[in-house]
Design a protein around this motif. Structure first.
Motif, PDB file in Angstrom:
ATOM      1  N   THR A  19     -19.872 -30.728  -0.467  1.00 51.55           N
ATOM      2  CA  THR A  19     -19.834 -32.170  -0.717  1.00 51.55           C
ATOM      3  C   THR A  19     -18.453 -32.732  -0.406  1.00 51.55           C
ATOM      4  N   LEU A  20     -17.398 -32.038  -0.844  1.00 48.07           N
ATOM      5  CA  LEU A  20     -16.035 -32.481  -0.531  1.00 48.07           C
ATOM      6  C   LEU A  20     -15.791 -32.495   0.974  1.00 48.07           C
TER       7      LEU A  20
ATOM      8  N   ASP B  92     -21.978 -25.772  -3.192  1.00 48.33           N
ATOM      9  CA  ASP B  92     -22.454 -27.165  -3.097  1.00 48.33           C
ATOM     10  C   ASP B  92     -21.303 -28.147  -3.302  1.00 48.33           C
ATOM     11  N   TYR B  93     -20.460 -27.856  -4.290  1.00 54.32           N
ATOM     12  CA  TYR B  93     -19.333 -28.751  -4.576  1.00 54.32           C
ATOM     13  C   TYR B  93     -18.377 -28.825  -3.391  1.00 54.32           C
ATOM     14  N   ASN B  94     -18.017 -27.678  -2.804  1.00 55.99           N
ATOM     15  CA  ASN B  94     -17.069 -27.685  -1.686  1.00 55.99           C
ATOM     16  C   ASN B  94     -17.681 -28.288  -0.429  1.00 55.99           C
TER      17      ASN B  94
ATOM     18  N   LYS C 160     -23.574 -19.273 -10.026  1.00 55.49           N
ATOM     19  CA  LYS C 160     -22.328 -20.044 -10.100  1.00 55.49           C
ATOM     20  C   LYS C 160     -21.747 -20.251  -8.709  1.00 55.49           C
TER      21      LYS C 160
ATOM     22  N   ARG D 112     -17.654 -35.554   2.491  1.00 55.11           N
ATOM     23  CA  ARG D 112     -17.139 -36.847   2.050  1.00 55.11           C
ATOM     24  C   ARG D 112     -15.686 -37.056   2.478  1.00 55.11           C
TER      25      ARG D 112
ATOM     26  N   GLU E  22     -23.320 -23.168  -7.008  1.00 53.51           N
ATOM     27  CA  GLU E  22     -22.773 -24.441  -7.489  1.00 53.51           C
ATOM     28  C   GLU E  22     -21.434 -24.755  -6.815  1.00 53.51           C
ATOM     29  N   ILE E  23     -20.578 -23.751  -6.705  1.00 52.21           N
ATOM     30  CA  ILE E  23     -19.255 -23.963  -6.104  1.00 52.21           C
ATOM     31  C   ILE E  23     -19.392 -24.263  -4.617  1.00 52.21           C
TER      32      ILE E  23
END
Length: 481
Positions: free
Chosen positions: A334-335, A330-332, A324, A338, A327-328
């Motif tokens: 990406t933010l 990778d998400y942060n 998990k 971007r 996943e978090i």
């Protein structure tokens, strides 16, 4: 019962010893279906009373009357028992098969025995001679009486005292003029057939079929009784289309007509009831299936939610596991790439944890890990994410947090842990490594590598301190021990 027998012998008589319709046996059968065999004494008294009122008494007549009364009791109880045993109900008009059973046992068989008993009684009493024609006319008149009276009596009783276990079949809502038109047509056709000898009698059957579809059972059965009585009255007065020179022929024609207009609506109403019950059962099954689908969907959603929680949760400490956390991360990341949204990570490792396991055992060591997670969670912000990175090593992801703020948070965690006494281990410390995400971190592992480098430096400095990764140089806080 006695009054009905007098009515049967006087009001519906076409000629001497020839009755167009006979009600007492129908009433006896209905009473037995309603109250059971315990009504036998009432049937017996009714039969004896009718005979006493109709014939002059003599020793032979009294003996014949007793034979006649006992026969009526036997046929009523036997027929009711056969109907109830075969159909499983006291109201055999809800299914077409039940109607067939009623006609077979309650009408044909019952009235055949009654006709034989009646003819035997009259022959023994020298009122008439034994003949097949006598049996036939009494069988027809009794059958007609049972077809029109027994269904009406049972419907009336169960409608009042119920519960009558049947639903109303789906009917179109009758418009206001329909009953008026129907009654007018029935009156005109009945008058022409029964009192003017116009042979359009089967238009009455069409009207009764109309009633079965559009009106209630009680109304239809009551109409059958009224129409049958009209036919009997007209025939007894020699004015109906069924009037013949031979009274036996009149009884045959009249009996066939009344049987037809009685049986056809009974079958039709039972088929409508079966259709209604089938539709009702199908609707109920659909509702149950819908409920099951909703319940199973909810259960599946709950199971999926639990699965998601379980798949992303460390089974021991109940914080996020490494899967998990990846996943978090990778998400942060990406933010950050971007929207240039900064975030930092904190890696910390409990100092000398292997010694705790070796000295106190793994159970105490596991308890210590659980207590450390609870203590750290109480110090974190709602946006921070705590996870177990492996063994005694943990990670904190801090969204919208620069290196300085992350270092301050790590220092607060370090001091909180160092000040807590854990039974039976005592005081426990941890070393912290901090890194902030920047443009050089293309992958999460790059950021983790920098935080891990800072953590190793904190261990090298003597543990119980925090080290923040700052490119070529690292800043350290805390004290070593």
């Amino acid at each position: 019962m006695a009054g009905s027998e007098v009515l049967g012998t006087q009001f519906t008589t076409l000629s001497e010893n020839v009755n167009a319709i006979w009600f007492p046996d129908a009433i006896a059968l209905a009473a037995t279906l309603i109250w059971g065999p315990q009504i036998w004494f009432g049937i017996l008294l009714g039969s004896l009373g009718a005979g006493l009122m109709s014939f002059s008494l003599s020793p032979l007549m009294v003996a014949c009357l007793i034979f006649f009364a006992i026969g009526n009791v036997f046929t009523a109880i036997a027929s009711a028992a056969l109907i109830q045993t075969t159909t499983g109900t006291r109201y055999p008009f809800l299914k077409a098969t039940h109607v067939l059973v009623f006609i077979a046992f309650g009408v044909c068989l019952n009235q055949l025995f009654n006709a034989m008993i009646d003819t035997s009684f009259l022959s023994l009493a020298s009122v008439m001679t034994w003949s097949n024609a006598g049996i036939l006319t009494r069988w027809i008149s009794g059958s007609v009486g049972s077809l029109i009276a027994t269904p009406l009596l049972l419907t009336c009783y169960f409608r009042i005292y119920g519960p009558l276990k049947y639903g109303q079949p789906p009917k179109l809502q009758p418009i206001s003029w329909e009953p008026i038109v129907w009654i007018s047509l029935l009156f005109v056709v009945s008058k022409l057939v029964f009192f003017h000898q116009v042979s359009i009698e089967y238009l009455i059957l069409a009207l009764l079929v109309w009633s079965a579809f559009r009106f209630s059972r009680f109304f239809t059965k009551l109409t059958i009784v009224i129409v049958s009585l009209g036919a009997v009255i007209g025939t007894s007065q020699g004015q109906s289309a069924f009037t013949e020179a031979d009274p036996v022929q009149s009884v045959l024609f009249l009996g066939s007509f009344i049987s037809t207009i009685s049986i056809t609506p009974l079958f039709l109403m039972s088929l409508l009831e079966e259709r209604f019950q089938s539709v009702k059962a199908l609707e109920q099954t659909n509702q149950e299936l819908e409920i099951q689908v909703i319940q199973r969907t909810r259960a599946l959603s709950a199971a999926n939610a639990q699965l998601r929680k379980t798949s992303g949760t460390d089974s021991l400490t109940q914080c996020f596991n490494r899967l998990k956390i990846d996943e978090i991360l990778d998400y942060n990341l990406t933010l950050h790439h971007r929207y240039e949204q900064r975030f930092s990570v904190i890696l910390f490792d409990l100092d000398h944890f292997k010694a705790v396991n070796n000295h106190y055992g793994h159970v105490i060591g596991n308890t210590l890990l659980i207590e450390v997670v609870r203590l750290c969670q109480s110090c974190l912000r709602s946006t921070d994410v705590l996870g177990r990175w492996g063994g005694e090593e943990f990670i904190v992801i801090c969204p919208n947090t620069n290196l300085t703020d992350a270092n301050n948070l790590a220092e607060r965690l370090r001091k909180t842990l160092a000040a807590r006494y854990f039974e039976p281990v005592g005081y426990t410390t941890a070393s912290f490594g901090i890194a902030e995400c920047d443009s050089h971190h293309a992958l999460p592992k790059d950021l983790i590598r920098h935080a891990d480098t800072a953590l190793r430096k904190a261990k090298a400095k003597g543990r119980n301190c925090t080290v923040a990764h700052q490119g070529l140089t690292d800043s350290a806080n805390g004290q070593s021990r």
